[in-house]
Design a protein around this motif. Structure first.
Motif, PDB file in Angstrom:
ATOM      1  N   GLU A 218     -18.577   5.181   3.919  1.00  0.00           N
ATOM      2  CA  GLU A 218     -18.680   4.880   3.083  1.00  0.00           C
ATOM      3  C   GLU A 218     -19.436   4.100   2.989  1.00  0.00           C
ATOM      4  O   GLU A 218     -20.060   3.177   1.201  1.00  0.00           O
ATOM      5  CB  GLU A 218     -17.936   3.703   3.666  1.00  0.00           C
ATOM      6  CG  GLU A 218     -16.625   3.073   2.723  1.00  0.00           C
ATOM      7  CD  GLU A 218     -15.507   2.826   3.126  1.00  0.00           C
ATOM      8  OE1 GLU A 218     -15.237   2.207   3.948  1.00  0.00           O
ATOM      9  OE2 GLU A 218     -14.618   2.531   2.106  1.00  0.00           O
TER      10      GLU A 218
ATOM     11  N   CYS B 141       0.644  -1.410  -0.428  1.00  0.00           N
ATOM     12  CA  CYS B 141       0.124  -0.132  -0.501  1.00  0.00           C
ATOM     13  C   CYS B 141       0.700   1.123   0.187  1.00  0.00           C
ATOM     14  O   CYS B 141       0.426   1.910  -0.559  1.00  0.00           O
ATOM     15  CB  CYS B 141      -0.758  -0.087   0.929  1.00  0.00           C
ATOM     16  SG  CYS B 141      -2.075  -1.238   0.919  1.00  0.00           S
TER      17      CYS B 141
ATOM     18  N   VAL C  22     -18.779  -2.460   2.685  1.00  0.00           N
ATOM     19  CA  VAL C  22     -18.912  -1.557   2.225  1.00  0.00           C
ATOM     20  C   VAL C  22     -16.607  -0.410   2.127  1.00  0.00           C
ATOM     21  O   VAL C  22     -16.918  -0.084   1.789  1.00  0.00           O
ATOM     22  CB  VAL C  22     -19.577  -0.685   2.764  1.00  0.00           C
ATOM     23  CG1 VAL C  22     -21.093  -0.492   2.179  1.00  0.00           C
ATOM     24  CG2 VAL C  22     -20.247  -0.635   4.585  1.00  0.00           C
ATOM     25  N   ILE C  23     -16.675  -1.742   3.311  1.00  0.00           N
ATOM     26  CA  ILE C  23     -15.180  -1.382   3.549  1.00  0.00           C
ATOM     27  C   ILE C  23     -14.224  -1.602   2.912  1.00  0.00           C
ATOM     28  O   ILE C  23     -14.064  -2.649   2.515  1.00  0.00           O
ATOM     29  CB  ILE C  23     -14.973  -2.164   4.568  1.00  0.00           C
ATOM     30  CG1 ILE C  23     -15.771  -1.155   5.761  1.00  0.00           C
ATOM     31  CG2 ILE C  23     -13.753  -1.450   5.284  1.00  0.00           C
ATOM     32  CD1 ILE C  23     -15.504  -1.574   7.789  1.00  0.00           C
ATOM     33  N   SER C  24     -13.658  -0.466   1.668  1.00  0.00           N
ATOM     34  CA  SER C  24     -12.482  -0.931   0.758  1.00  0.00           C
ATOM     35  C   SER C  24     -11.247  -0.052   1.904  1.00  0.00           C
ATOM     36  O   SER C  24     -11.241   0.680   2.602  1.00  0.00           O
ATOM     37  CB  SER C  24     -12.520  -0.770  -0.395  1.00  0.00           C
ATOM     38  OG  SER C  24     -12.852   1.504  -0.030  1.00  0.00           O
ATOM     39  N   GLY C  25     -10.102  -0.473   1.452  1.00  0.00           N
ATOM     40  CA  GLY C  25      -8.865   0.078   1.389  1.00  0.00           C
ATOM     41  C   GLY C  25      -7.371  -0.423   1.396  1.00  0.00           C
ATOM     42  O   GLY C  25      -7.699  -1.444   0.501  1.00  0.00           O
ATOM     43  N   GLY C  26      -6.455   0.018   2.611  1.00  0.00           N
ATOM     44  CA  GLY C  26      -5.256  -0.193   2.399  1.00  0.00           C
ATOM     45  C   GLY C  26      -4.687   1.148   1.518  1.00  0.00           C
ATOM     46  O   GLY C  26      -3.032   1.062   2.171  1.00  0.00           O
ATOM     47  N   GLY C  27      -4.863   1.749   0.991  1.00  0.00           N
ATOM     48  CA  GLY C  27      -5.017   3.267   1.008  1.00  0.00           C
ATOM     49  C   GLY C  27      -4.186   4.093   1.392  1.00  0.00           C
ATOM     50  O   GLY C  27      -3.563   3.847   2.208  1.00  0.00           O
TER      51      GLY C  27
ATOM     52  N   ASN D 288     -16.021 -11.384   0.369  1.00  0.00           N
ATOM     53  CA  ASN D 288     -14.313 -11.184   0.435  1.00  0.00           C
ATOM     54  C   ASN D 288     -14.177 -12.246   1.761  1.00  0.00           C
ATOM     55  O   ASN D 288     -14.183 -11.216   2.723  1.00  0.00           O
ATOM     56  CB  ASN D 288     -14.311  -9.828   0.682  1.00  0.00           C
ATOM     57  CG  ASN D 288     -14.109  -8.326  -0.764  1.00  0.00           C
ATOM     58  OD1 ASN D 288     -14.584  -9.141  -1.627  1.00  0.00           O
ATOM     59  ND2 ASN D 288     -14.313  -7.760  -0.225  1.00  0.00           N
TER      60      ASN D 288
ATOM     61  N   SER E 287      -5.229   0.341   7.649  1.00  0.00           N
ATOM     62  CA  SER E 287      -5.914   1.341   7.561  1.00  0.00           C
ATOM     63  C   SER E 287      -7.446   0.146   8.016  1.00  0.00           C
ATOM     64  O   SER E 287      -8.749   1.094   8.151  1.00  0.00           O
ATOM     65  CB  SER E 287      -5.708   1.651   6.304  1.00  0.00           C
ATOM     66  OG  SER E 287      -6.070   0.747   5.055  1.00  0.00           O
ATOM     67  N   ILE E 288      -7.515  -0.954   7.150  1.00  0.00           N
ATOM     68  CA  ILE E 288      -8.957  -1.703   7.543  1.00  0.00           C
ATOM     69  C   ILE E 288      -9.599  -1.780   8.861  1.00  0.00           C
ATOM     70  O   ILE E 288     -10.425  -2.293   9.698  1.00  0.00           O
ATOM     71  CB  ILE E 288      -8.483  -2.439   6.477  1.00  0.00           C
ATOM     72  CG1 ILE E 288      -8.980  -2.499   5.354  1.00  0.00           C
ATOM     73  CG2 ILE E 288      -9.842  -3.934   7.086  1.00  0.00           C
ATOM     74  CD1 ILE E 288      -9.083  -3.458   3.893  1.00  0.00           C
TER      75      ILE E 288
ATOM     76  N   THR F 241     -21.489  -1.383   8.119  1.00  0.00           N
ATOM     77  CA  THR F 241     -20.134  -2.036   7.598  1.00  0.00           C
ATOM     78  C   THR F 241     -21.051  -2.927   6.292  1.00  0.00           C
ATOM     79  O   THR F 241     -19.981  -3.444   5.005  1.00  0.00           O
ATOM     80  CB  THR F 241     -18.906  -3.363   8.115  1.00  0.00           C
ATOM     81  OG1 THR F 241     -19.998  -4.152   8.078  1.00  0.00           O
ATOM     82  CG2 THR F 241     -18.305  -2.422   9.123  1.00  0.00           C
ATOM     83  N   VAL F 242     -22.112  -2.875   5.832  1.00  0.00           N
ATOM     84  CA  VAL F 242     -22.325  -3.579   4.836  1.00  0.00           C
ATOM     85  C   VAL F 242     -23.536  -3.573   3.554  1.00  0.00           C
ATOM     86  O   VAL F 242     -24.713  -2.134   4.817  1.00  0.00           O
ATOM     87  CB  VAL F 242     -22.803  -4.912   4.711  1.00  0.00           C
ATOM     88  CG1 VAL F 242     -22.015  -5.831   5.001  1.00  0.00           C
ATOM     89  CG2 VAL F 242     -24.280  -5.161   6.175  1.00  0.00           C
TER      90      VAL F 242
ATOM     91  N   LYS G 102     -10.852   1.149  10.335  1.00  0.00           N
ATOM     92  CA  LYS G 102     -11.861   1.289  10.468  1.00  0.00           C
ATOM     93  C   LYS G 102     -12.885   0.426  10.582  1.00  0.00           C
ATOM     94  O   LYS G 102     -13.875   1.489  11.765  1.00  0.00           O
ATOM     95  CB  LYS G 102     -12.178   1.143   8.599  1.00  0.00           C
ATOM     96  CG  LYS G 102     -11.521   2.139   7.536  1.00  0.00           C
ATOM     97  CD  LYS G 102     -11.714   1.775   6.350  1.00  0.00           C
ATOM     98  CE  LYS G 102     -11.570   2.667   5.036  1.00  0.00           C
ATOM     99  NZ  LYS G 102     -11.288   2.644   4.146  1.00  0.00           N
TER     100      LYS G 102
ATOM    101  N   ALA H  29      -4.893  -4.940   5.860  1.00  0.00           N
ATOM    102  CA  ALA H  29      -3.804  -3.888   6.256  1.00  0.00           C
ATOM    103  C   ALA H  29      -4.321  -2.957   7.523  1.00  0.00           C
ATOM    104  O   ALA H  29      -5.344  -3.062   7.729  1.00  0.00           O
ATOM    105  CB  ALA H  29      -4.108  -3.131   4.342  1.00  0.00           C
TER     106      ALA H  29
END
Lengths: 335, 66
Positions: A204, A130, B60-65, B7, A231-232, B33-34, A235, A229
């Motif tokens: 989100e 990342c 709905v969670i995405s990431g790692g950015g 996922n 960040s997850i 989250t969904v 979250k 990750a």
């Protein structure tokens, strides 16, 4: 549950707003909030063309949809990370979105610029995936906007992204990161393009619901490198708080932006320069992306043939290592 | 009912009817989250899912950015 506005069947409850809305009213609510954010934070004007960085995911495509629908002049930018099927599928979503609406999409392949796709960059640099990906994206977004004369790049960062970043920076008390966290990164150098996050007030889940209600075909699968990750994980912690106390994420982020960020910003002094290699903005002599590209070049260079049996005229005792070092140095400083 | 999760992608069979709120609690999924999708509809947490329904819990969670 009934729509608070029209009494029809609600499709989404918005606990932090203590309301629920039907599809059409939710779309109106979402758009109003995003466009109000653009205006209130002076992200861009009606006259400015906007380069929208799209990934094929719900956030960036929802953003492009809102801005295009509102009449802003937009062009999409897709950065092809080269992450196997995931990148092929996400690129197809962006191309489909643009084609349906007659919009222009520009594509830049990380492999062409960094010397290898992200998985190989990760292996070559031993950076977390990342981190290598984020660095490449920020560099290529800025350069693409600058080269094409765009004054602003808009990204799809949402409330959860921003709250999770803030949470991580706060856990580390990373003062530099806290000073930089803002929905509007101004162009503080002639070669930096303003970067804005018009979705930073939308959760989100709200963004996903908008994309679904609008019938946007986005990639649902997550990036294979995002699993595990940090960040997850952040979250997830914030979503537990949100479940107990709706509005927590927004209060955390909004409170920081209104009351705390200025304190960190006042202490941050960064001197910007231009990379001696590529001319892009850096705080050092050579920018991080050029260094990354060097690492990739070194790691992917074919191994040298075995030394010839005959002695080379320069092959004096003790010079072989020196010649190898000179070779490597010339590569580092090559234009 | 058949519940489709992602996922990683998998399906879970649950007997009987449930409100969405109860279904999510049973599967240890936070509502934030969904999206809960039945056919072409989004469901709010008070809606009832029938025994023969198919619902998707779309994360709905995405990431790692970075």
């Amino acid at each position: 549950m009934k729509c608070r506005k029209c009494g029809g069947r609600a499709v989404l409850e918005l606990r932090r707003h203590n309301t629920a809305l039907c599809g059409p009213d939710f779309v109106g609510f979402f758009r109003r909030h995003v466009l109000e954010t653009v205006r209130r934070w002076r992200m861009f004007t009606r006259d400015e063309p906007v380069l929208v960085a799209v990934s094929g995911g719900k956030d960036s495509l929802a953003l492009w949809d809102v801005l295009h629908d509102a009449g802003y002049r937009t062009i999409g930018l897709y950065l092809d990370l080269g992450i196997f099927d995931y990148s092929r599928a996400s690129k197809a979503r962006c191309e489909g979105f643009a084609a349906e609406r007659g919009l222009e999409l520009r594509v830049v392949a990380v492999a062409d610029e960094a010397g290898a796709p992200i998985p190989a960059v990760r292996d070559a640099t031993r950076r977390p995936t990342c981190s290598a990906c984020g660095l490449s994206k920020r560099y290529l977004m800025n350069r693409a906007a600058l080269d094409a004369g765009f004054p602003v790049v808009a990204t799809g960062h949402n409330l959860d992204d921003e709250a999770a970043t803030l949470f991580g920076s706060t856990l580390r008390w990373d003062e530099s990161a806290l000073a930089r966290q803002t929905p509007v990164l101004e162009a503080t150098h002639p070669k930096l393009v303003r970067r804005v996050k018009p979705l930073f007030r939308m959760s989100e889940r709200e963004t996903a619901a908008y994309a679904f209600v609008r019938g946007i075909d986005y990639i649902v699968e997550e990036c294979p490198f995002a699993r595990g990750a940090t960040s997850i994980a952040h979250k997830e912690v914030l979503n537990r708080l949100e479940d107990t106390s709706p509005g927590s994420k927004a209060m955390f982020l909004q409170g920081f932006l209104e009351r705390a960020r200025g304190l960190f910003q006042a202490r941050e002094t960064v001197t910007l320069a231009e990379c001696v290699r590529c001319g892009q903005v850096t705080t050092g002599e050579v920018c991080a992306f050029c260094k990354l590209r060097d690492q990739v070049t070194r790691a992917t260079r074919p191994s040298r043939p075995a030394p010839a049996a005959e002695a080379h005229p320069l092959d004096l005792p003790g010079t072989r290592g020196l010649i190898a070092d000179l070779h490597a140095a010339s590569e580092i400083h090559a234009p | 009912m058949k519940v489709i999760l992602r996922n990683p992608g998998r399906e879970v069979e649950i007997r009987g009817r449930r409100r969405v709120r109860e279904l999510l609690a049973e599967l240890h999924v936070l509502p934030e989250t969904v999206l809960v999708i039945r056919g072409r509809d989004l469901l709010t947490i008070d809606e009832v899912v029938a025994e023969d329904d198919v619902v998707e819990l779309r994360p709905v969670i995405s990431g790692g950015g970075a």
